[in-house]
Motif scaffolding. Structure first.
Motif, PDB file in Angstrom:
ATOM      1  N   THR A  74     -24.136  13.522 -10.722  1.00 37.05           N
ATOM      2  CA  THR A  74     -23.747  14.505 -11.578  1.00 37.05           C
ATOM      3  C   THR A  74     -22.905  15.360 -10.858  1.00 37.05           C
ATOM      4  O   THR A  74     -22.864  15.513  -9.598  1.00 37.05           O
ATOM      5  CB  THR A  74     -25.034  15.306 -12.004  1.00 37.05           C
ATOM      6  N   PRO A  83     -27.435  17.881 -17.590  1.00 32.47           N
ATOM      7  CA  PRO A  83     -26.042  17.211 -18.288  1.00 32.47           C
ATOM      8  C   PRO A  83     -25.889  17.662 -19.559  1.00 32.47           C
ATOM      9  O   PRO A  83     -26.557  17.662 -20.348  1.00 32.47           O
ATOM     10  CB  PRO A  83     -26.319  15.752 -17.803  1.00 32.47           C
ATOM     11  N   GLN A  84     -24.399  17.756 -19.942  1.00 32.99           N
ATOM     12  CA  GLN A  84     -23.939  18.094 -21.406  1.00 32.99           C
ATOM     13  C   GLN A  84     -23.096  16.804 -21.789  1.00 32.99           C
ATOM     14  O   GLN A  84     -23.008  16.624 -22.931  1.00 32.99           O
ATOM     15  CB  GLN A  84     -23.212  19.331 -21.310  1.00 32.99           C
ATOM     16  N   VAL A  86     -21.522  13.022 -20.647  1.00 37.45           N
ATOM     17  CA  VAL A  86     -21.890  11.611 -20.009  1.00 37.45           C
ATOM     18  C   VAL A  86     -20.632  10.791 -20.066  1.00 37.45           C
ATOM     19  O   VAL A  86     -20.072  10.650 -21.185  1.00 37.45           O
ATOM     20  CB  VAL A  86     -22.932  10.767 -20.561  1.00 37.45           C
ATOM     21  N   THR A  95     -21.342  13.138 -25.309  1.00 36.63           N
ATOM     22  CA  THR A  95     -22.474  13.873 -25.374  1.00 36.63           C
ATOM     23  C   THR A  95     -23.683  12.822 -24.870  1.00 36.63           C
ATOM     24  O   THR A  95     -23.873  12.043 -24.956  1.00 36.63           O
ATOM     25  CB  THR A  95     -22.617  14.704 -26.763  1.00 36.63           C
ATOM     26  N   VAL A  96     -24.881  13.987 -24.328  1.00 40.63           N
ATOM     27  CA  VAL A  96     -26.015  12.992 -23.886  1.00 40.63           C
ATOM     28  C   VAL A  96     -26.659  12.622 -25.341  1.00 40.63           C
ATOM     29  O   VAL A  96     -27.300  11.393 -25.035  1.00 40.63           O
ATOM     30  CB  VAL A  96     -26.994  14.049 -23.370  1.00 40.63           C
ATOM     31  N   GLU A  97     -26.315  13.002 -26.471  1.00 41.33           N
ATOM     32  CA  GLU A  97     -26.712  12.157 -27.715  1.00 41.33           C
ATOM     33  C   GLU A  97     -25.944  11.060 -28.142  1.00 41.33           C
ATOM     34  O   GLU A  97     -26.397  10.340 -28.967  1.00 41.33           O
ATOM     35  CB  GLU A  97     -26.809  13.185 -28.715  1.00 41.33           C
TER      36      GLU A  97
END
Length: 321
Positions: A74, A83-84, A86, A95-97
Motif C-alpha cells: 500500500t 485502502p480506498q 485498488v 474501488t475496494v468494492e
C-alpha cells in the motif's frame, strides 16, 4: 563490462506504465498489479509505503522507493488510512468494492488523482513484464528499498516530473529511457551504501585479485575460460585464485561462469528471436546441444521451453484479475 554494468544491463522499459498522482488526504492505494518492479518518487508532500512485512516506511519530497513484486503493498498518506483504491494487473484501477475508477480520477496527460491542487505529488514508473528486468537484478533487491533525497544529488526526478506530462511525438520512448536511467542511478547509489548488503559476488568486485577475474569473465563470457587462465590473468596461482574466489564469491570460478553464461542465455532467449544455436555461441557453448544440456541441468527446462514459458508468464502478468 564491469560487474555493476552487467548487473544493471537488464532494465529495458518498453511502453512502461508511468503516472503522476496528485492526491489530497486521506488517501490510500492498495497495489496488487503483480508488477516485477516499480519506482515511486515523491515530488511534493509525503507518502507511506507498507509492504508485505507490515513495516511502514515514510517517503518525503525527493525520496525514491523501488518496490520488487509480485507481493501487494500500500501507498498512503498515513499507514492507518484504509485502502480506498485498488490497482490490479494491467494497471486496472477500481474501488475496494470493484467499481472502475479509470475515468473518474483522470486529471490530464498521465496524471491521476483527487484534484490538481492536491498537496501530495508522486511519480510512479512500473516495469510491467518480468522480461524487462534481469533476473539477477531482481535477486539482488530487497522487497522495498528507499533512497532518501539527502543520500544523493540527482536532477532525474525533477526531469521525469517535467517530461511525464508532455504529449509530444516519441514521448513514450523518452519516458522509458528516463525510467531506466532513474532506476539505474538509484540502484548504483544504493549498492554503494554499506547497509545495502550487496551480494558477495558484487562486493568481490573490489578485491584486486577476484575483481580482476570477474572482469575477465564479464568482459568475455564466451571465451573458453579455465581456472588456470583466470589465475594467470589475475597474477596468482591456480590454487590461490580458486580458494580466494570461492571464499569471496561463495562458489568456485567455473560454477560462477556457468551461472553467468546461463543468465545471459536466458536474457537472450527472452529478449530476442535468436536461435538456440546462435545464443549458445554468444555465451560460450560449442553447440545448441551443449547449451540445452546445461540449461536443463541448472534450470530444469530446455531453452525452447524456457522461452515459451516466459512469453506465457508475461502474458499472464498483464491479464486482468
Amino acid at each position: 563490462m564491469d560487474v555493476l554494468a552487467s548487473l544493471l544491463d537488464g532494465p529495458r522499459a518498453r511502453g512502461a506504465f508511468l503516472l503522476r498522482s496528485i492526491l489530497t488526504p486521506p488517501w490510500s492505494l492498495l497495489i496488487k498489479d503483480r508488477a516485477p518492479l516499480t519506482v515511486v518518487a515523491v515530488v511534493r508532500g509525503e507518502a507511506w509505503v507498507t509492504h508485505a512485512d507490515g513495516r511502514p516506511v515514510r517517503l518525503g519530497a525527493g525520496d525514491v522507493a523501488v518496490v520488487r513484486g509480485p507481493d501487494p503493498y500500500t501507498v498512503a498518506d498515513d499507514p492507518r488510512t484504509p485502502p480506498q483504491v485498488v490497482i490490479h494487473p494491467g494497471q486496472r484501477c477500481a474501488t475496494v468494492e470493484g467499481e472502475p475508477l479509470a475515468g473518474a480520477m483522470d486529471l490530464g496527460v498521465r496524471t491521476w488523482g483527487t484534484g490538481l491542487d492536491g498537496p501530495m505529488v508522486m511519480l510512479t514508473g512500473t516495469y510491467q513484464m518480468r522480461g524487462e528486468i534481469n533476473r539477477r537484478l531482481l535477486a539482488v533487491l530487497p522487497p522495498l528499498l528507499v533512497l532518501p533525497d539527502d543520500d544523493w544529488d540527482s536532477p532525474l526526478v525533477p526531469l521525469l516530473a517535467a517530461e511525464i506530462v508532455k504529449d509530444e511525438p516519441g514521448q513514450q520512448a523518452v519516458l522509458d529511457r528516463l525510467l531506466d536511467v532513474l532506476l539505474i542511478a538509484v540502484l548504483r547509489t544504493w549498492l554503494a551504501r554499506a547497509q545495502a548488503q550487496a551480494p558477495a559476488w558484487y562486493r568481490a568486485h573490489g578485491d584486486p585479485i577476484v575483481g580482476k577475474a570477474l572482469r575477465m569473465l564479464h568482459n568475455n563470457p564466451g571465451h573458453p575460460w579455465t581456472v588456470a587462465a583466470l589465475a594467470a590473468g589475475a597474477g596468482v596461482s591456480r590454487a590461490a585464485l580458486a580458494r580466494r574466489f570461492t571464499d569471496l564469491v561463495g562458489e568456485p570460478p567455473m560454477a560462477y561462469l556457468t551461472a553467468w553464461r546461463l543468465a545471459l542465455a536466458a536474457d537472450l532467449l527472452r529478449g530476442s528471436d535468436a536461435t538456440v544455436g546462435a545464443v549458445a555461441g554468444q555465451v560460450g557453448y560449442s553447440s545448441s546441444f551443449a547449451l540445452s544440456a546445461a540449461f536443463k541441468r541448472v534450470l530444469g527446462v530446455s531453452p525452447q521451453d524456457y522461452r515459451a514459458g516466459r512469453v506465457r508468464e508475461e502474458e499472464e502478468a498483464l491479464a486482468p484479475a
